[in-house]
Design a protein around this motif. Structure first.
Motif, mmCIF file in Angstrom:
data_model
loop_
_atom_site.group_PDB
_atom_site.id
_atom_site.type_symbol
_atom_site.label_atom_id
_atom_site.label_comp_id
_atom_site.label_asym_id
_atom_site.label_seq_id
_atom_site.Cartn_x
_atom_site.Cartn_y
_atom_site.Cartn_z
ATOM 1 N N SER A 1 155.621 75.075 -20.049
ATOM 2 C CA SER A 1 157.020 74.634 -20.201
ATOM 3 C C SER A 1 157.361 74.405 -21.661
ATOM 4 O O SER A 1 158.426 74.801 -22.131
ATOM 5 N N HIS A 2 156.429 73.770 -22.414
ATOM 6 C CA HIS A 2 156.653 73.510 -23.842
ATOM 7 C C HIS A 2 156.782 74.823 -24.616
ATOM 8 O O HIS A 2 157.627 74.952 -25.508
ATOM 9 N N ALA A 3 155.914 75.794 -24.278
ATOM 10 C CA ALA A 3 155.929 77.093 -24.975
ATOM 11 C C ALA A 3 157.273 77.794 -24.771
ATOM 12 O O ALA A 3 157.887 78.293 -25.723
ATOM 13 N N LEU A 4 157.754 77.825 -23.526
ATOM 14 C CA LEU A 4 159.012 78.504 -23.231
ATOM 15 C C LEU A 4 160.205 77.772 -23.852
ATOM 16 O O LEU A 4 161.142 78.405 -24.337
ATOM 17 N N GLN A 5 160.132 76.432 -23.865
ATOM 18 C CA GLN A 5 161.222 75.664 -24.476
ATOM 19 C C GLN A 5 161.291 75.928 -25.978
ATOM 20 O O GLN A 5 162.372 76.026 -26.558
ATOM 21 N N ALA A 6 160.114 76.075 -26.612
ATOM 22 C CA ALA A 6 160.070 76.382 -28.055
ATOM 23 C C ALA A 6 160.744 77.725 -28.333
ATOM 24 O O ALA A 6 161.435 77.893 -29.341
ATOM 25 N N MET A 7 160.571 78.703 -27.422
ATOM 26 C CA MET A 7 161.220 80.007 -27.581
ATOM 27 C C MET A 7 162.740 79.874 -27.419
ATOM 28 O O MET A 7 163.510 80.447 -28.170
ATOM 29 N N ARG A 8 163.160 79.096 -26.435
ATOM 30 C CA ARG A 8 164.603 78.951 -26.182
ATOM 31 C C ARG A 8 165.290 78.176 -27.309
ATOM 32 O O ARG A 8 166.431 78.452 -27.642
ATOM 33 N N ILE B 1 159.463 84.776 -16.027
ATOM 34 C CA ILE B 1 160.080 83.993 -17.109
ATOM 35 C C ILE B 1 161.371 84.663 -17.564
ATOM 36 O O ILE B 1 161.496 85.880 -17.517
ATOM 37 N N ASP B 2 162.321 83.846 -17.973
ATOM 38 C CA ASP B 2 163.608 84.382 -18.410
ATOM 39 C C ASP B 2 163.936 83.810 -19.782
ATOM 40 O O ASP B 2 164.135 82.614 -19.932
#
Length: 356
Positions: free
Chosen positions: A174-181, A198-199
């Motif tokens: 979740s942290h990794a994807l939030q960093a991308m967003r 993943i989106d």
């Protein structure tokens, strides 16, 4: 990877919809914290991947525990025989629906097959990332070890990188994807399994560091970009020894790719210069509180020296591109003149002389 007790408390309060992984759902059913008696519908998402990963036993346990009078819905990008068999065993009067929206999506994706010498694979990826400077880029590897290796390499090269692989807990994912967003990270390096579902709304570039094993995986990986009317690029890094295999892969997937060499160091530098010239910062008017200092700078150093300092600062903030070995460009077989082919040695990786 989430706390079992807080989940149990949430289930005790009651829920309209319960979303879970097969193993965790089975745990809750076994411990009687999930009451299935009033269940109306069971939905299996990514059903093909669930079976590939060996969750079949857990899925069958869950379906057996659910009431006989229920709806069972299975969603899958591909429907292999194993899915069809499972469907027959657990669905009655089932209707198979095929969504025909794929063609439109792939029109928004530009496929590029980039021929590289085997030792240059990682350098080529660095140049592709530098050339496109995408808001979000996704790099696919076939193994966790390759994900860890590339993550370390790109971190050293000053890219803002996150990794997604089966080793991560749900919290880390979740942290990794939030960093991308959020824009704190621009490059995500992932395995196929970790990237399922993943989106990333601003995903402009997909790079296949390791070639996909089949056409379905190629389409599924590439489909992460080119969404909702946005354009995207899907770049395959193709070593000499895998040229023919890549051609077959693209053919079987019904895709046309542009064969080319990866961007050279000079190409990347030229693209950087174009970006500097087009930077919207130059369109902003000079503010009154800046004018005095600007005049002082120009009086002391002159316009040329100030511009030179600006260019150096822009270039220093970016990772230097890599020099790549030149190799013969690849022409797909259907585009070659009759009677023309590649010698057998073109398929094999180039042999290096003994170290002298």
């Amino acid at each position: 990877g989430m706390d079992m007790r807080s989940e149990r408390r949430a289930l005790e309060r009651g829920a309209h919809i319960v979303v879970g992984t097969p193993g965790r759902l089975r745990d809750h059913i076994t411990r009687r914290s999930l009451d299935m008696s009033a269940l109306k519908a069971v939905v299996l998402d990514e059903a093909d991947e669930m079976l590939d990963l060996g969750f079949r036993e857990d899925l069958e346990f869950i379906l057996d525990a659910a009431p006989a009078e229920r709806r069972t819905l299975m969603f899958s990008a591909t429907v292999p025989r194993s899915i069809a068999t499972l469907a027959q065993g657990y669905q009655r009067d089932a209707v198979r629906i095929s969504a025909a929206g794929e063609e439109k999506q792939h029109l928004d994706i530009e496929y590029r097959a980039l021929s590289v010498a085997q030792p240059d694979r990682e350098n080529a990826i660095i140049n592709v990332l530098r050339y496109y400077e995408a808001k979000n880029a996704l790099v696919f590897c076939n193994t966790r070890a390759a994900v860890n290796h590339l993550t370390a390499r790109f971190n050293n090269r000053n890219f803002s990188v996150v990794a997604l692989s089966g080793e991560l807990s749900q919290n880390e994912r979740s942290h990794a994807l939030q960093a991308m967003r959020d824009g704190r990270a621009k490059v995500c390096i992932a395995t196929d399994v970790a990237a399922r579902g993943i989106d990333l709304p601003n995903l402009e570039l997909v790079i296949h560091a390791d070639l996909p094993t089949n056409p379905e995986t190629l389409l599924h990986r590439s489909g992460r970009t080119g969404r909702a009317g946005r354009k995207g690029v899907s770049a395959l890094i193709v070593p000499n020894s895998a040229r023919k295999r890549t051609e077959r892969l693209l053919q079987n997937a019904g895709l046309k790719a542009t064969w080319a060499s990866p961007p050279s160091a000079d190409d990347v530098m030229r693209r950087d210069d174009e970006r500097i010239l087009a930077d919207p910062v130059f369109d902003e008017p000079v503010k009154d509180d800046e004018r005095g200092f600007i005049d002082a700078l120009l009086a002391r150093h002159g316009a040329e020296q100030v511009a030179a300092a600006f260019v150096r600062q822009c270039r220093a903030s970016r990772s230097a591109p890599e020099d790549l070995m030149e190799i013969a460009p690849f022409t797909p077989s259907r585009e070659r003149p009759a009677g023309e082919g590649f010698a057998r040695r073109d398929e094999a990786p180039s042999r290096r002389d003994d170290f002298g």
